[in-house]
Design an enzyme around this catalytic site. Structure first.
Site, short mmCIF file in Angstrom:
data_model
loop_
_atom_site.label_atom_id
_atom_site.label_comp_id
_atom_site.label_asym_id
_atom_site.label_seq_id
_atom_site.Cartn_x
_atom_site.Cartn_y
_atom_site.Cartn_z
CB SER A 124 -66.94 28.76 9.18
OG SER A 124 -66.49 29.67 9.56
NE ARG A 150 -61.46 30.30 19.78
CZ ARG A 150 -61.39 29.62 19.04
NH1 ARG A 150 -61.69 29.45 17.07
NH2 ARG A 150 -60.76 28.43 19.28
NE ARG A 196 -62.12 33.64 14.86
CZ ARG A 196 -60.85 33.86 15.42
NH1 ARG A 196 -60.41 35.55 15.47
NH2 ARG A 196 -60.04 32.74 15.21
NE ARG A 254 -58.80 25.56 22.84
CZ ARG A 254 -59.76 25.24 21.14
NH1 ARG A 254 -61.30 24.95 21.12
NH2 ARG A 254 -59.23 25.24 20.27
CE1 TYR A 306 -57.70 23.22 17.37
CE2 TYR A 306 -56.00 24.19 15.45
CZ TYR A 306 -56.98 24.46 15.78
OH TYR A 306 -58.01 25.17 15.77
CD GLU A 320 -63.48 24.38 11.87
OE1 GLU A 320 -64.06 25.05 11.51
OE2 GLU A 320 -62.84 24.29 13.30
N1 ARG Z 1 -61.37 24.91 15.43
C1 ARG Z 1 -62.33 24.46 16.35
C2 ARG Z 1 -61.70 25.10 17.60
O1 ARG Z 1 -60.32 25.21 17.68
C3 ARG Z 1 -62.24 22.86 16.61
C4 ARG Z 1 -63.07 22.24 17.02
C5 ARG Z 1 -62.78 20.78 17.26
N2 ARG Z 1 -63.59 20.23 18.83
C6 ARG Z 1 -62.94 20.52 19.72
N3 ARG Z 1 -62.96 19.91 20.89
N4 ARG Z 1 -61.74 20.59 20.01
O2 ARG Z 1 -62.47 25.01 18.83
ZN ZN Z 2 -64.81 27.16 15.69
#
Ligand code: ARG
Ligand code: ZN
Length: 426
Positions: free
Chosen positions: A311, A240, A184, A258, A362, A384
């Site tokens: 973003s 997403r 998105r 992830r 986070y 971002e």
């Molecule tokens: N908004 C991203 C996410 O939640 C942040 C990415 C930052 N880097 C990371 N390895 N999580 O995936």
């Molecule tokens: Zn993202």
């Protein structure tokens, strides 16, 4: 005459009724700020039990007191959600009264309109258009652009990387940029296209991009998650994840950011397929993740910079996101993003926050930037882009050029620093 008027009214009755009730029956995006733990719990419940899409934070888990939540509420759950917010006196306001109008603006193709002043790069493009653009870009620039097929998606769409290379210097290093890992976040693929166009147009005109391209090749993956991106154009603008099926559930998709092998599926990810931050069955379980990881593994000795574009929220992040520990070159990375953020502020009067992912937003394990860093790519970043929540994922096309130009300035700043560091005598 009177009869005609009555006929007209009758014919348009449904339209008139719709406009009268428009605030009640339309999709909306709400900005909600819970003030107590009870309100936090209610809100977590609302965003999981009802048909809504959480924009910010990414998962209900992160909802906390005194922090804004951006929630997309479709028309059919609007009444229930608003009743609940009112009943528990939860502060909220309408962030976007008419997201559908914005979606229409984002998907309108005004290329045929001669009065339109926007260029191809100031609009959003469907996946088909992007595939077409990749092909055309290669044909128009046979000496500098090569297209490399690095794999295919779950639904068997090709994953194409563009290689920009202006010379064949021996031992040439490279930068990697991927866009569209989250479906998105449309400004992200728009940036990849922007970057390619800018590089091809301003090589030997702009000193910075010339210096960068003289010293490194650039690998660009414009849409890392083509299935998800396609789905946001055809079916659900708020999607997403990718679109893979999961065993034992109807819930679709893995959060590709992830799914990389960096403290995989620890705190900040979920093993539940129905969540937005589902880590997948095992690290690199997804074909998109695996294609990127395989390519980078086989090019790790030449790739110096890894960059992933997301973003929204205007942040320049670097590893780690998967642990609160600092990387060995933390202060070096911090200096680089600080300089980039300062330049953006000076040139574009826009604020970007910066720092390591875990400390700035986070814990989010399994991300591509952390994985690339651990592979040995010491200059690894996640950007971002715009905005900070005025439009969220529905950034109007008229904002594309500024969003891309400021991100480009950050990329240049970082790439030039790396060129400089590499050239300096040891
Ligand atoms: N908004 C991203 C996410 O939640 C942040 C990415 C930052 N880097 C990371 N390895 N999580 O995936
Ligand atoms: Zn993202």
């Amino acid at each position: 005459m009177k009869a005609l008027l009555i006929l007209f009214v009758l014919m348009n009755l449904d339209k008139l009724l719709k406009t009268a009730h428009c605030t009640e029956t339309q999709d909306q995006v709400l900005s909600i700020t819970p003030k107590t733990q009870e309100q936090v719990d209610i809100l977590k419940n609302v965003s999981t039990q009802y048909e809504t899409a959480l924009w910010q934070p990414v998962s209900p888990h992160y909802i906390k007191e005194d922090t804004q939540v951006h929630l997309f509420v479709p028309a059919n759950s609007s009444e229930t959600v608003k009743d609940l917010l009112q009943r528990y006196a939860i502060t909220h306001e309408v962030l976007l009264a008419n997201p559908n109008e914005l979606i229409e603006m984002q998907t309108r193709n005004d290329s045929g309109d001669p009065r339109s002043s926007s260029t191809f790069y100031e609009r959003y493009h469907s996946l088909e258009d992007i595939y077409f653009w990749i092909n055309r870009t290669q044909q128009d620039n046979p000496d500098t652009v090569k297209v490399i097929l690095i794999g295919s998606s779950f639904e068997k769409r090709p994953l194409y990387v563009l290689k920009l290379s202006v010379n064949n210097r021996p031992n040439k290093k490279a930068m990697w940029i991927d866009c569209g890992i989250h479906a998105r976040e449309w400004i992200s693929p728009a940036f990849c296209l922007w970057f390619v166009q800018y590089s091809l147009s301003f090589y030997q005109l702009n000193e910075d991009i010339t210096n960068i391209l003289d010293n490194m090749d650039v690998y660009i993956l414009p849409v890392l998650n083509p299935d998800g991106y396609h789905y946001t154009w055809t079916t659900n603008r708020m999607w997403r994840k990718n679109r893979s099926t999961n065993r034992g559930t109807k819930c679709i998709g893995v959060d590709l950011n992830r799914n990389f092998d960096a403290n995989w599926c620890t705190e900040g990810a979920s093993d539940q397929p129905c969540t937005e931050i589902y880590c997948g069955a095992f690290p690199e379980s997804e074909p998109e993740t695996q294609a990127v990881a395989d390519f980078l593994r086989s090019h790790k000795d030449i790739v110096q910079i890894y960059l992933s574009i997301h973003s929204y929220s205007q942040m320049l992040l670097f590893p780690y996101s998967c642990t609160l520990e600092e990387t060995e070159n933390h202060s070096e990375l911090l200096e680089m993003v600080q300089e980039a953020a300062q330049k953006i502020q000076r040139h574009y009067r826009n604020i970007y926050t910066y720092g390591s992912g875990a400390k700035t937003i986070y814990l989010a394990p399994g991300g591509s930037d952390d994985w690339a860093y651990k592979l040995g790519i010491k200059y690894s970043f996640t950007f971002e882009l715009q905005d900070r929540g005025r439009y969220g994922f529905l950034l109007p096309p008229s904002h594309i050029s500024k969003a891309c130009n400021e991100a480009l300035l950050a990329v240049k700043t970082i790439a030039l620093k790396v060129v400089e560091k590499t050239q300096a005598p040891a």
